[in-house]
Design an enzyme around this catalytic site. Structure first.
Site, short mmCIF file in Angstrom:
data_model
loop_
_atom_site.label_atom_id
_atom_site.label_comp_id
_atom_site.label_asym_id
_atom_site.label_seq_id
_atom_site.Cartn_x
_atom_site.Cartn_y
_atom_site.Cartn_z
N HIS A 62 -16.37 -26.88 -40.85
CA HIS A 62 -16.33 -25.88 -39.99
C HIS A 62 -16.84 -26.09 -38.40
O HIS A 62 -17.30 -25.36 -37.68
CB HIS A 62 -17.07 -24.52 -40.44
CG HIS A 62 -16.98 -24.27 -41.88
ND1 HIS A 62 -15.78 -23.41 -42.42
CD2 HIS A 62 -17.55 -24.88 -42.85
CE1 HIS A 62 -16.02 -23.38 -43.83
NE2 HIS A 62 -16.90 -24.16 -44.10
N SER A 104 -9.47 -36.85 -12.08
CA SER A 104 -8.86 -35.61 -11.73
C SER A 104 -8.67 -35.71 -10.19
O SER A 104 -9.35 -36.17 -9.59
CB SER A 104 -10.20 -34.40 -12.05
OG SER A 104 -10.09 -33.24 -11.16
N LYS A 124 -14.67 -36.40 -13.09
CA LYS A 124 -13.86 -36.49 -14.46
C LYS A 124 -13.45 -37.76 -14.88
O LYS A 124 -12.94 -38.55 -14.13
CB LYS A 124 -12.71 -35.35 -14.11
CG LYS A 124 -13.29 -33.83 -14.12
CD LYS A 124 -13.73 -33.31 -15.38
CE LYS A 124 -12.74 -32.84 -16.21
NZ LYS A 124 -11.89 -31.72 -15.70
N GLU A 137 -4.89 -36.67 -25.64
CA GLU A 137 -4.36 -35.33 -25.50
C GLU A 137 -2.86 -35.34 -25.57
O GLU A 137 -2.15 -34.38 -26.25
CB GLU A 137 -4.71 -34.83 -23.94
CG GLU A 137 -6.19 -34.35 -24.22
CD GLU A 137 -6.62 -33.82 -22.88
OE1 GLU A 137 -7.13 -32.92 -22.57
OE2 GLU A 137 -6.50 -34.60 -21.72
#
Ligand code: ARG
Length: 455
Positions: free
Chosen positions: A156, A277, A283, A290
């Protein structure tokens, strides 16, 4: 010129041609179409349609075509032919004149395209098998490097029990090995040769289909001509195998994206698979992972596409089936590049052992151990579960892990607790107890890795 002009008095519209032509997609079957044509020349020569000399000249011209065109897809597309079969036949006729017009005797584009596609699938499956094996190799190497690094295991997405990083790696090895076995299964079923099935009813020439199939490297010929020209099960099966493997890749990507997040920081991804970024200088984004996760969607879409296209098609060939290739090519291309990418990500991945261990020590991941300790002291498990639950609440209130609660406080909840409890609550004890086949104890993971390395 189209292959079928005689029946027509009017011209096809430019829009229809654009709509109908499949060359921009099926140019990728060039090599297979030539291979199939060479085998077909031999087959019709064996029943006297071609003399030995004609057969030789045709085969020579086809081989020359293969070297001339090579891998140059743009040159094929620029020809403006209707499809790859038309392209090869037109180029052949340009080379050898009228002799080239004999090759299509007894053959249809329906058995031809089915054969080409199966040949292409066979070659591509072999490449994908290697890619899967490379990915498994990368996971095994990572397992070896980080075998005993400890991190929280989750259910979970709540910290549940500590596991080793090596154990996590081997979980994905299991999945990718199943993917490999699915590919092997699909390959076995698709390894039959449709050539000689004609348009739908079987060729009218007494060729030896067994010999033809073997000459093209197939395991044998297909056994029913109606089925042979209209079967695209292998496209569905490969799209399905790809979908399931993409699901595994996507789950692995998601795990790693989370492990790499500022919140977890269990791992660091290498610079060569991340990007920055344009706005925020700090970043380092996990783009490769992804995109693996993202491409899973289009692969599922292609599976739904081919299932839906094939649904309710009457026997035998229908033009709807021309829609099979774009989705299949996209699926296997996407799967292939994701497998390569995942292997590269794993190669440069570093585990921040300190952070991962600290996280494993937090979150009361040793609560089960305390319950098991109470069980060993004679308390029924359900009661022990309840007692430990209450202790966790107390510990949260005090901001302490279970192993730092004072003994007196533990004893208030369960008088059977002695100071021999503390060794049971260590990470080493938690891991060491999972000494069962398939468990996360370090010796078990080492043994499992050895077995996989020996495979
Ligand atoms: N381009 C077609 C396809 O991919 C080849 C078969 C065409 N057959 C026909 N009877 N028009 O399906």
């Amino acid at each position: 010129m189209a292959l079928w002009g005689g029946r027509f008095q009017g011209q096809s519209s430019a829009l229809f041609q654009l709509f109908n032509d499949s060359l921009p997609v099926d140019y990728r079957l060039f090599q297979q179409d030539v291979e199939g044509s060479i085998a077909w020349a031999d087959a019709i020569a064996s029943v006297g349609i071609l003399s030995a000399d004609e057969c030789q000249r045709l085969k020579q011209a086809l081989n020359d075509l293969l070297t001339e065109v090579g891998e140059d897809g743009n040159a094929i597309i620029a020809s403006g032919a209707e499809d790859i079969h038309s392209f090869v036949e037109q180029r052949l006729i340009a080379k050898v004149g009228d002799l080239g017009k004999k090759l299509h005797t007894g053959r249809s584009r329906n058995d031809q395209v089915a054969t080409d596609l199966k040949l292409w699938c066979k070659a591509t499956v072999t490449e994908l098998q290697h890619k899967l094996q490379t990915l498994v190799g990368a996971l095994l190497a990572l397992c070896e490097r980080e075998l005993d690094a400890v991190m929280p295991g989750y259910t979970h997405l709540q910290r549940a029990q500590p596991v080793t990083f090596g154990h996590w790696c081997l979980a994905y090895v299991e999945m990718f090995e199943r993917d490999l076995s699915r590919l092997n299964d699909a390959l076995k079923r698709l390894d039959t040769c449709p050539l000689g099935s004609g348009a739908l009813a079987g060729t009218a020439y007494a060729i030896d289909r067994q010999k033809l199939a073997l000459s093209l490297g197939f395991n044998g010929p297909t056994l029913n001509s109606l089925d042979a020209v209209s079967d695209r099960d292998h496209v569905v099966e490969l799209c399905s195998a790809a979908s399931l493997s993409m699901l595994h890749l996507s789950r692995m990507a998601e795990d790693l994206i989370f492990f790499n997040s500022g919140e977890a920081a269990f791992i660091e991804l290498a610079d060569n698979v991340t990007s920055g970024s344009s706005l925020m200088p700090q970043k380092k984004n996990p783009d490769a992972l992804e995109l693996i996760r993202g491409k899973t969607g289009r692969v599922y879409g292609n599976l739904m596409g081919i299932l839906t296209t094939m649904k309710a098609l009457p026997l035998a060939y229908n033009k709807d089936m021309q829609e099979d290739k774009e989705g299949l090519f996209d699926t296997l291309d996407s799967w292939g590049i994701c497998l390569d990418m995942a292997a590269l990500v794993l190669e440069g991945l570093k585990v921040n052992r300190g952070n991962a261990l600290t996280a494993a020590q937090q979150g009361y991941a040793n609560a089960t151990e305390l319950a098991d300790y109470l069980v060993a002291k004679g308390m029924p498990f359900r009661e022990a579960h309840h007692v430990v639950g209450e202790l966790v609440v107390k510990a949260i209130g005090l901001g302490l892990p279970l192993e730092q609660l004072p003994l007196e406080l533990l004893q208030q909840s369960a008088s059977v607790i002695q100071d021999d409890v503390f060794p049971h609550l260590s990470i080493e004890a938690c891991l060491g107890k999972r000494d069962v086949l398939g468990g996360t104890a370090i010796n078990r993971v080492q043994a499992a890795l050895k077995v996989k390395q020996g495979d």
